[in-house]
Design an enzyme around this catalytic site. Structure first.
Site, PDB file in Angstrom:
ATOM      1  N   ASP A 281       0.862  -1.171   0.000  1.00  0.00           N
ATOM      2  CA  ASP A 281       0.000   0.000   0.000  1.00  0.00           C
ATOM      3  C   ASP A 281       0.908   1.233   0.000  1.00  0.00           C
ATOM      4  OD1 ASP A 281      -2.141   1.693  -0.048  1.00  0.00           O
ATOM      5  OD2 ASP A 281      -3.239   0.725   1.565  1.00  0.00           O
TER       6      ASP A 281
HETATM    7  C1  BGC Z   1      -4.930   3.412   0.122  1.00  0.00           C
HETATM    8  C2  BGC Z   1      -5.189   2.422  -0.988  1.00  0.00           C
HETATM    9  C3  BGC Z   1      -5.048   3.094  -2.326  1.00  0.00           C
HETATM   10  C4  BGC Z   1      -3.678   3.714  -2.425  1.00  0.00           C
HETATM   11  C5  BGC Z   1      -3.390   4.377  -3.755  1.00  0.00           C
HETATM   12  C6  BGC Z   1      -3.652   4.172  -0.088  1.00  0.00           C
HETATM   13  O1  BGC Z   1      -3.526   5.224   0.811  1.00  0.00           O
HETATM   14  O2  BGC Z   1      -4.900   2.732   1.350  1.00  0.00           O
HETATM   15  O3  BGC Z   1      -6.462   1.859  -0.833  1.00  0.00           O
HETATM   16  O4  BGC Z   1      -5.270   2.175  -3.346  1.00  0.00           O
HETATM   17  O5  BGC Z   1      -3.539   4.681  -1.412  1.00  0.00           O
HETATM   18  O6  BGC Z   1      -4.097   5.528  -3.928  1.00  0.00           O
END
Ligand code: BGC
Length: 734
Positions: A281
């Site tokens: 993530d």
């Molecule tokens: C979130 C994800 C997301 C990623 C990219 C993160 O902060 O937890 O769900 O896909 O950012 O934007």
């Protein structure tokens, strides 16, 4: 019993191997594997590591070196022109000519915004959710985006957690059905179809179990609960051939998911035979240092790659440290090879090597296409949950009534789209006021007053203006709730009531004696207990997307009969949280001082149970029958029930089947969903609804994580929600 324990896990293992073989044929194509091998033979270590590196955008847009040098595998850019331009650099100026994979958060639509996932889940309609996802994929792909960070399949039992809005609610069975539907919708059967995009099951795993409902917080979950509750939607995504998985931010049982070998290696790769790639993530490889499992960036890179996080999202950790770790023999070369191969596999499957560009004319014709807007309206209609309707106040007549339309969300374009809106634009949205005006025409007598703010101050004069408007009307429709940013990531709440002075506004309007319809827009269950006890009608709208106003007008004025059902339990008060229908009963369900395992000052009865939702008509369930009430553990039986539309309007009813296993080798929930069916019934019509119940699916995991089906007594219910229904006794037999 012993024999069963030995044979049944074997049965389950065989099933998952068969499913894995099916997966292998989806993602593992010999011609593609050959092309990857040839390509990899020519790639340097740095170029391989480059494939494992993802940024949102180029740090300096005028410096294209990261692309020409092959140190970027994926970017989060959108738009045909922009992605084409960057892709041209990769295809023409880099040594290996490996296309960039453009990824984005296409969560509930790309430009046409559908209801938020929790709202879509209220439709209990996998076919609708699949087609919503297919439209989102088509729009995203037209803009060069061939990878979405969706579906979010985290089970959420705690409405304080803001990200409950992004998933399908509290139930693993419904969650699994919708996870599979979303993957099918995004990916189709052939990823090289230019309208399809690679999906990403996230956040692996148990992110929704964040302690205290606080985002990013640790999840301490037994192996049994992990496998029974949190993993099934992920496994369903995997069995549907999902191309990628995202590791969650949280620490799971003491190890952050990004460095969690049990999750990413043992479970995903070895047990489930996953052939796609995993991505961290946002910055979560670097965050391993904050979790105190890595003292340096090098150690963070080491722990993440060894655990089998293939791609580093945003963190710059792999690109800066991985090659050195290989050169110093700390990370074996085969691991980096395997990760790079997995990323390349998805790029080949998407057809990016052969068709790296998109046609800007197609993008123009695709975004907000009329059939996409029509689908978003249907989807929104199916997501609206009717919670109360005293004396059939709803539907409202289209003529002859003066309507006071009150509330901060009654004419608000941005919030109704919800959180995570990709390339969605507030300007495209139809507000409730606009929807009402279009539905009721130029002669409509609508007085619109804001009444209160959600965030910030509300002067008494605003509430007074709403009261005056209500007094001069025949009905007051209040559109209250949360802002979109109060839900989603980093948006946990310690209170679940209507924020700001909205409760005072509601009470003041109610005190006028004018009939009140409360419409709630929100990304989570709110504790609307006062409203349930006082106002005439309540409609839960969640955030419905681009077509919100039209869909609400369709339902409130009766062109559409609501059919949605709650995918999550609504608590009466925050002190009951976490509250979910499939709980394990204690040995003292009727404690002397309180009711069922309750509090001395509150019951554990929810405000609305899981699966609850009303309609403008009524349904009667009768004549439940089980074809074979002695169900063999490896056999099946039909369960049938008659449902009759006893009201005056046609409608869709969502019938739900629950079971309770009475002599498990581990404690079993008071009810578990094992089937649901949508049935359309004309007034007076009666239909028989049929479910198939499989013995092998009635097991649970024990404390060693082994799946066990226990023979013995069980009960089955079919009904309109998790608290009602007809029931029958059954027995699981060998
Ligand atoms: C979130 C994800 C997301 C990623 C990219 C993160 O902060 O937890 O769900 O896909 O950012 O934007």
């Amino acid at each position: 019993m012993k024999l069963l324990r030995r044979t049944l896990p074997v049965l389950i293992v065989l099933l998952s191997v068969a499913a894995a073989a099916q997966q292998a044929t989806t993602l593992n194509k010999p011609q593609i594997e050959e092309r990857i091998t040839k390509l990899m033979e020519q790639m340097s270590l740095d170029e391989k590591v480059g494939q494992l590196n993802q940024y949102r955008s180029l740090k300096d847009p005028s410096d294209l070196k990261p692309i020409t040098e092959g140190s970027i595998g994926s970017l989060m850019e959108t738009g045909a022109d922009k992605t084409n331009a960057l892709q041209r650099v990769a295809m023409q100026k880099s040594r290996m000519k490996i296309p960039i994979l453009f990824g984005h958060d296409v969560i509930h639509g790309f430009r046409t915004i559908f209801p938020i996932p929790l709202a879509q889940a209220s439709s209990w309609d996998p076919a609708q959710v699949e087609s919503d996802s297919a439209i989102a994929a088509k729009e995203a792909a037209s803009a060069g985006v061939r990878w979405t960070f969706a579906p979010m399949v985290d089970i959420a039992r705690d409405p304080r957690w803001g990200r409950i809005s992004e998933g399908s609610g509290e139930d693993p069975y419904l969650g699994a059905a919708l996870a599979a539907a979303r993957v099918r919708g995004f990916q189709g059967t052939d990823l090289s179809d230019p309208n399809k995009i690679a999906a990403c099951a996230k956040h692996f795993a148990a992110y929704g179990a964040a302690e205290g409902g606080r985002d990013y917080n640790l999840a301490d979950v037994s192996i049994k609960t992990l496998r029974d509750i949190y993993l099934p939607p992920f496994q369903a995504a995997q069995l549907s051939g999902v191309a990628t998985f995202m590791a969650s931010f949280n620490d799971l049982n003491g190890v952050p998911s990004t460095a969690n070998r049990f999750l990413l290696d043992e479970t995903l790769r070895k047990e489930w035979r996953f052939q796609g790639f995993t991505v961290s993530d946002w910055d979560s490889v670097r965050e391993l240092m904050l979790h105190s499992v890595a003292a340096t960036p090098e150690e963070a890179a080491y722990k993440a790659i060894i655990a089998r996080t293939d791609m580093d999202m945003k963190g710059d950790i792999y690109i800066n440290h991985l090659a050195e770790l290989v050169m110093s023999a700390k990370v074996p070369m085969w691991i980096v090879d395997d990760s790079a191969r997995r990323v390349l596999r998805i790029k080949f499957l998407l057809g990016l090597f052969d068709n790296p560009y998109v046609d800007p004319a197609r993008e123009k014709a695709t975004l907000l296409a009329p059939d996409h807007l029509a689908a978003a309206r249907t989807s929104a209609q199916k997501s609206i949950v009717l919670l109360k309707n005293d004396n059939n106040l709803l539907p409202l007549p289209k003529t002859g009534k003066r309507v006071a339309l009150i509330g901060p969300l009654a004419d608000d374009k941005a919030n109704m789209l919800g959180d995570w809106i990709a390339d969605g634009k507030a300007d495209d949205a139809v507000t409730v006021l606009a929807g009402f005006r279009e539905k009721l025409g130029p002669d409509a007598q609508i007085t619109h007053v804001k009444g209160a703010s959600i965030l910030g101050d509300t002067p008494q004069a605003d509430i007074d203006a709403a009261v005056t408007a209500a007094k001069n009307s025949d009905v007051a429709v209040l559109v209250l709730g949360e802002t979109a940013t109060m839900t989603g990531e980093a948006a946990s709440r310690a209170y679940l009531d209507l924020p700001g002075k909205q409760q005072q506004l509601l009470e003041a309007v109610h005190a006028t004696g004018v009939p009140v319809v409360l419409v709630v827009m929100s990304g989570r269950p709110l504790t609307i207990t006062w409203a349930q006890n006082n106002v005439n009608a309540i409609v839960y709208a969640w955030f419905l997307g681009t077509q919100s106003g039209h869909a609400l007008a369709d339902v409130l004025f009766g062109d559409v009969n609501p059919s949605a059902k709650l995918p999550v339990t609504f608590p009466r008060t925050i002190g009951q949280v976490p509250l979910y229908y499939n709980y394990l009963q204690s040995g003292r369900p009727n404690a002397p001082k309180g009711d069922t395992m309750g509090y001395i000052d509150e019951t554990i009865a929810p405000l609305y149970p899981f699966g609850f939702g009303l309609s403008y008509t009524t349904y009667q369930y009768s004549n439940l029958r089980v074809a074979n009430s002695k169900l063999p553990v490896n056999g099946q039986t039909k369960v049938l029930i008659d449902i009759r539309n006893t009201g005056q309007r046609a409608g869709d009813e969502i019938a739900q089947l629950f079971v309770r296993v009475m002599s498990g080798s581990t404690s079993r929930p008071v009810r578990e969903l094992r089937g649901f069916r949508r049935v359309t019934l004309a007034p007076g019509e009666i239909k028989t609804v049929e479910f198939t119940l499989s013995g092998a699916k009635l097991g649970a995991h024990n404390f060693e994580g082994v799946y066990v089906v226990d023979p013995g007594a069980m009960e089955v219910w079919v009904g309109p929600n998790s608290a009602e229904g007809q029931s029958a006794k059954m027995e699981l037999v060998r």
